[in-house]
Write an enzyme that holds these catalytic residues in place. Sequence first.
Site, PDB file in Angstrom:
ATOM      1  N   ARG A  73      34.043  60.177  22.566  1.00 21.24           N
ATOM      2  CA  ARG A  73      34.860  59.125  23.195  1.00 21.24           C
ATOM      3  C   ARG A  73      34.083  58.389  24.293  1.00 21.24           C
ATOM      4  NH1 ARG A  73      38.126  63.585  22.377  1.00 21.24           N
ATOM      5  NH2 ARG A  73      37.867  64.297  24.517  1.00 21.24           N
ATOM      6  N   ARG A  74      32.751  58.380  24.126  1.00 23.01           N
ATOM      7  CA  ARG A  74      31.914  57.739  25.137  1.00 23.01           C
ATOM      8  C   ARG A  74      31.011  56.663  24.524  1.00 23.01           C
ATOM      9  NH1 ARG A  74      29.912  63.300  28.252  1.00 23.01           N
ATOM     10  NH2 ARG A  74      32.016  64.074  28.774  1.00 23.01           N
ATOM     11  N   CYS A  85      30.254  37.363  30.444  1.00 21.20           N
ATOM     12  CA  CYS A  85      31.674  37.155  30.123  1.00 21.20           C
ATOM     13  C   CYS A  85      32.128  38.206  29.105  1.00 21.20           C
ATOM     14  CB  CYS A  85      31.885  35.745  29.582  1.00 21.20           C
ATOM     15  SG  CYS A  85      31.555  34.437  30.791  1.00 21.20           S
ATOM     16  N   ARG A 106      35.749  39.499  30.671  1.00 17.33           N
ATOM     17  CA  ARG A 106      36.358  39.196  31.963  1.00 17.33           C
ATOM     18  C   ARG A 106      36.930  37.783  31.957  1.00 17.33           C
ATOM     19  NH1 ARG A 106      33.431  35.615  34.816  1.00 17.33           N
ATOM     20  NH2 ARG A 106      31.262  35.290  34.218  1.00 17.33           N
ATOM     21  N   ASP A 117      36.778  30.945  27.686  1.00 11.85           N
ATOM     22  CA  ASP A 117      37.175  29.548  27.529  1.00 11.85           C
ATOM     23  C   ASP A 117      37.808  29.411  26.144  1.00 11.85           C
ATOM     24  OD1 ASP A 117      37.322  26.801  27.170  1.00 11.85           O
ATOM     25  OD2 ASP A 117      35.389  26.398  28.101  1.00 11.85           O
ATOM     26  N   HIS A 136      41.395  30.926  29.529  1.00 15.38           N
ATOM     27  CA  HIS A 136      41.680  29.673  30.221  1.00 15.38           C
ATOM     28  C   HIS A 136      41.347  28.436  29.400  1.00 15.38           C
ATOM     29  CE1 HIS A 136      37.599  31.061  31.382  1.00 15.38           C
ATOM     30  NE2 HIS A 136      37.269  29.796  31.108  1.00 15.38           N
ATOM     31  N   ILE A 137      41.932  27.328  29.827  1.00 16.16           N
ATOM     32  CA  ILE A 137      41.673  26.004  29.267  1.00 16.16           C
ATOM     33  C   ILE A 137      41.320  25.091  30.430  1.00 16.16           C
ATOM     34  CG2 ILE A 137      42.633  24.049  27.993  1.00 16.16           C
ATOM     35  CD1 ILE A 137      44.719  26.046  26.838  1.00 16.16           C
TER      36      ILE A 137
END
Length: 233
Positions: free
Chosen positions: A134-135, A155, A175, A178, A216-217
């Site tokens: 699980r790593r 990003c 994170r 666009d 985001h836009i």
Amino acid sequence: MTLCDKNFKNIANRILNEGSNTKGEKVRPKYADGTPSHTYFANQVFERYDISKGELPILTIRPVAWKSGIKEILWIYQDQSNELSILKEKYNIHWWDDWNIGDGTIGQRYGATVKRHNLMNKLLDGLKNQPYGRRHIMNLFQEYDLEETKGLYPCAMETQWAVRDGYLDMTLIQRSSDLPVANAINKIQYVALMMMVARHVDLEPGVFCHYVNNAHIYDRHIDQVKELIEREE
């Protein structure tokens, strides 16, 4: 329409109708003319695609530079490079040119981080020798690297991998994304990476999940996004 088309429209409507915006706030990014580039956004956006059932996350309501996206993945994870000359001369990709920190690279970022921390080889070794561990994580948001040089913070910053019943599942964590520009490319390029890794470790591609902390836009793209919302396949 594809599942990806439907998800895009749902996320776009969520941003435009229920989301927040940065109007009136100080923002870091600026357009080429120096104008602050404000965004409309939604936080904690999640999508799920079962590749084994043909749910490929590709848009049909607009062109997607998927071939260039896959070439960028090879630059990051196979070449393990941050050198723009390799990206341009080997793959004819120029969209990173604006992020040149002055030495012909994008700084200690992306491929350079993969190479420094041996992330790709560690992932492949772990999936082969301890598949149910699980790593299985590749994280490009390494503070030491970010502080070492200038450059855009990653990003698409983390992938998490898991094995089940002969399938390889993968989650991409971003994170920031666009929505009308890079989001679709990021999904399909990381599914391509998932397919390549699965083949290397003798597994089948399974479920691909995509988590974006801030989708985001930009304010100058609002009209184009509204047109895409109305567009059919």
